[in-house]
Design a protein around this motif. Structure first.
Motif, mmCIF file in Angstrom:
data_model
loop_
_atom_site.group_PDB
_atom_site.id
_atom_site.type_symbol
_atom_site.label_atom_id
_atom_site.label_comp_id
_atom_site.label_asym_id
_atom_site.label_seq_id
_atom_site.Cartn_x
_atom_site.Cartn_y
_atom_site.Cartn_z
ATOM 1 N N ARG A 238 -68.371 15.261 15.542
ATOM 2 C CA ARG A 238 -69.653 14.680 15.939
ATOM 3 C C ARG A 238 -69.509 14.053 17.319
ATOM 4 O O ARG A 238 -68.613 13.238 17.546
ATOM 5 N N THR B 230 -74.434 12.021 19.090
ATOM 6 C CA THR B 230 -74.819 12.125 17.678
ATOM 7 C C THR B 230 -74.441 10.851 16.932
ATOM 8 O O THR B 230 -75.231 10.337 16.132
ATOM 9 N N ARG B 231 -73.254 10.328 17.190
ATOM 10 C CA ARG B 231 -72.813 9.096 16.531
ATOM 11 C C ARG B 231 -73.759 7.938 16.883
ATOM 12 O O ARG B 231 -74.135 7.154 16.024
ATOM 13 N N LEU C 269 -76.371 16.690 9.332
ATOM 14 C CA LEU C 269 -76.755 15.306 9.594
ATOM 15 C C LEU C 269 -77.537 14.689 8.442
ATOM 16 O O LEU C 269 -77.425 13.486 8.186
#
Length: 179
Positions: free
Chosen positions: A80, A84-85, A124
């Motif tokens: 990731r 995204t994190r 996700l």
């Protein structure tokens, strides 16, 4: 594969079992009595290794007599990105989704809500943020099993510490009526 009466090793994802249809082709079934019974773990592993694709993702070897998982496939996790994190961090308001603790972006871990080796997707929609301690405690169990684990620990520790306390006795009685 051998008869159901003799062995208890099957391949499952927790809902479906690997079986053979009338034409001798491998299929899945919800009926454990139709599942292929393997006479060894190695025989079941050979099947899974030979059929590593989306159809067997999340399947594992299960012993129906001992009622426990014997072997799980290693599932590759997607890396990731920092973007995204950060998006997940904001989505969950920077809070561990298991205990509610406020986290820093550097301290958060990513947790698969339904574990990969129990059939969860590496998407996700199946990821939440968690503190390291909660992620380690949850490991690879389903959310409802995690809740049961935490509840059992809490009840045991409170009973140990407060068993003679009148307030605890009242709270314990109330909790039992809710559960």
């Amino acid at each position: 594969p051998i008869s159901v009466e003799n062995m208890a090793i099957v391949i499952t994802n927790g809902t479906y079992y690997i079986c053979l249809n009338e034409n001798g082709k491998h299929r899945k079934t919800e009926d454990i009595n139709k599942a292929i019974q393997y006479d060894s773990i190695n025989q079941a592993k050979k099947y899974l290794w030979a059929h590593q694709d989306r159809k067997t993702q999340g399947y594992y070897i299960y012993d129906t007599e001992k009622e426990r998982v014997i072997w799980k496939q290693v599932v590759q996790r997607k890396h990731r990105s920092a973007v995204t994190r950060e998006m997940l961090y904001k989505q969950y308001d920077g809070r561990c989704q298991l205990c509610g603790k406020k986290l820093t972006l550097d301290d958060m871990t990513l947790d698969h809500i339904v574990p990969l080796n129990l059939g969860g997707a590496d998407r996700l929609e199946n990821i939440q943020i968690a503190c390291f301690a909660c992620n380690q405690l949850k490991k690879n169990i389903l959310p409802e099993d995690f809740l049961n684990r935490v509840t059992n620990v809490f009840m045991y520790q409170m009973e140990k510490k407060c068993r003679h306390n009148l307030q605890w006795k009242c709270i314990k009685r109330l909790l039992k009526t809710l559960g």
